[in-house]
Design a protein around this motif. Structure first.
Motif: not given
Length: 509
Positions: A245-250, A398-401, A405-406, A419-420
């Motif tokens: 989650v943090r990685s996608l948020g970043e 962000a791309s579908p891949i 995870h979410i 996060y954002v």
């Protein structure tokens, strides 16, 4: 909800009904979705036309994007425990938390506080499945458990699984019959003494106590300062999202701050476009606003307000209101005018766009849209997108891949938005609610700029159809004075999670 479904038939029936309606809404869009023409119809066309041509001055832009100055407070970061050695545990505490992510977050903080009050060991809280969103994510799916346990290791004992001798103490066990180890009568905003008088004997007799329902079951007033500070420590320090989650948020934050012009191809060959925004004279460059737009059908129906969708919308929302709440909605007793005068109507996407434009944000502003599903679909946010063409969300950034995870996980999706939102330069919410309250509290704790819409004033001026743009803008700016991040100290009965000053902070010398 899970523990008391068996004993409270009305709650159980409502939960089943919510599930049915959620599924029905997907199966029959003809009766639940507004027509594009109704949803996209402007309610404030004169103001909207002026807003499209609005350009802020350099001085106005500089004021908007300048971070808050030091307001004389800083987070309290010292240990909340006088000793690093914990007293002998009196037993195990379990809590079962319903609601959405932010309501569960508050419940987790209260659970830690209650465990501390009782000198008990806390079992990692169980998150109920929300009957509308149907997200089965557990605590460990959302939050970094290792971090949670480590940050609180000097405050309370926390376990991930019960010892074998208590393995029988499960959600299913409590749902099937009346159990002596279940505490189901905790009053709203109970005192610390209530837990000592009513839960301690259960721990003493059985070694374990399961508290449900638990939402909003701990008072905000007359609490020892160490308990208040512990609640803040949990909320602002211990609850960190899992790495993905943090990685996608970043990644989203980075793409909002530093957009580039090129097609990016992910590992499965999916392409998506990234855009560049040139801001006026560099003001706002690399900065963005997060807008929490809660405008789902539940909210629209419960507010009992008129959102301009015509007779069909009024009938559909009235039927939904009757089915879900059996007509027991306080707002439905008032006229739309009365509700707007009282500030009870959430802002529509068009109205929040006009508010932002009046404050000085223009079509070069990067806007991140944090929301689930908007009632009326894309047609409902056409006006907002015209005002702010550089409006982004998870799907556009962000791309579908990257979002795999979410996908289909409302709580994890909300965690990314959280996060954002915490990393945006400015945050604003279109309506009061758990997300608004959570952001207001967390961003106040870190002295970050947060716009609190003056709902009563906005409700009144949006009813004035003869107001010119200059008059509207002047009223908005005056009405929002001291509502752009200035600290408000908590008053009696107010939530410490929304107003963390003065409990969670200390004055800077």
């Amino acid at each position: 909800m899970g523990l008391h479904r068996h004993h409270h038939g009305g709650v159980f029936f409502t939960a089943l009904l919510l599930i049915f309606l959620h599924l029905f809404a997907h199966a029959s869009t003809s009766s639940s979705i507004l027509s594009d023409s109704n949803a996209s119809k402007l309610r404030h066309s004169r103001l909207f036309k002026s807003a499209l041509q609005n350009k802020a001055s350099n001085e106005q832009l500089a004021d908007l994007w300048t971070p808050l100055s030091n307001q004389g407070w800083k987070p309290f970061v010292e240990s909340t425990s006088a000793s690093s050695k914990l007293p002998e545990s009196t037993g195990f505490i379990q809590v079962f938390l319903d609601g959405g992510l932010n309501q569960q977050r508050m419940g987790i903080c209260d659970a830690v506080a209650v465990a501390k009050i009782l000198n008990a060991t806390l079992m990692i809280p169980y998150l109920e499945v929300n009957p509308v969103w149907q997200d089965t994510s557990s605590f460990t799916d959302i939050f970094d458990v290792d971090h949670f346990v480590n940050i609180l290791k000097d405050d309370i004992s926390i376990i991930r699984e019960l010892p074998d001798e208590y393995a029988w103490s499960t959600r299913e066990y409590y749902a099937s019959a009346i159990r002596s180890t279940r505490v189901k009568n905790a009053p709203l905003h109970a005192s610390a003494n209530w837990y000592l008088e009513n839960v301690s004997p259960v721990l003493e007799s059985y070694g374990i106590a399961a508290i449900s329902p638990f939402s909003h079951r701990l008072a905000f007033d007359n609490m020892p300062i160490e308990i208040q500070r512990l609640r803040c420590k949990v909320n602002f320090e211990a609850l960190v999202f899992v790495p993905h989650v943090r990685s996608l948020g970043e990644a989203l934050v980075s793409r909002l701050r530093y957009p580039i012009v090129k097609n990016i191809e992910d590992t499965v060959g999916t392409k998506y476009l990234r855009q560049v925004v040139d801001t006026k004279d560099g003001y706002g460059a690399g900065k963005f606003v997060t807008l929490h737009l809660r405008f789902d059908k539940d909210m629209a129906a419960h507010s009992a307000c008129d959102f301009g969708g015509g007779k069909a919308e009024k009938v559909a929302l009235a039927k939904y209101r009757q089915t879900i709440w059996q007509g027991r909605v306080m707002n439905s007793r008032f006229t739309d005018e009365e509700l707007r005068n009282q500030g009870r109507c959430p802002l529509t996407p068009e109205e929040i766009g006009l508010l932002l434009a009046a404050l000085g944000f223009d079509n070069s502003t990067r806007l991140y849209l944090a929301s689930h599903k908007v009632y009326g679909g894309e047609a409902r946010i056409v006006a907002l997108r015209k005002l702010f063409p550089y409006m982004e969300d998870k799907k556009s950034l962000a791309s579908p891949i990257e979002r795999a995870h979410i996908k289909g996980k409302a709580s994890l999706s909300a965690a990314v938005d959280y996060y954002v939102s915490m990393h945006s330069d400015i945050f604003i919410s279109a309506s009061p609610g758990n997300m608004h309250n959570a952001m207001l509290g967390h961003r106040t704790y870190l002295n970050l700029k947060t716009i609190r819409p003056n709902m009563a004033l906005l409700g009144q001026i949006f009813m004035n159809k003869s107001m010119s743009w200059s008059e509207f803008q002047e009223s908005v700016i005056e009405g929002q004075r001291n509502r752009l991040g200035e600290i408000k100290e908590r008053k009696p009965k107010q939530s410490i999670y929304t107003y963390p000053v003065p409990d969670c902070v200390c004055q800077q010398l």
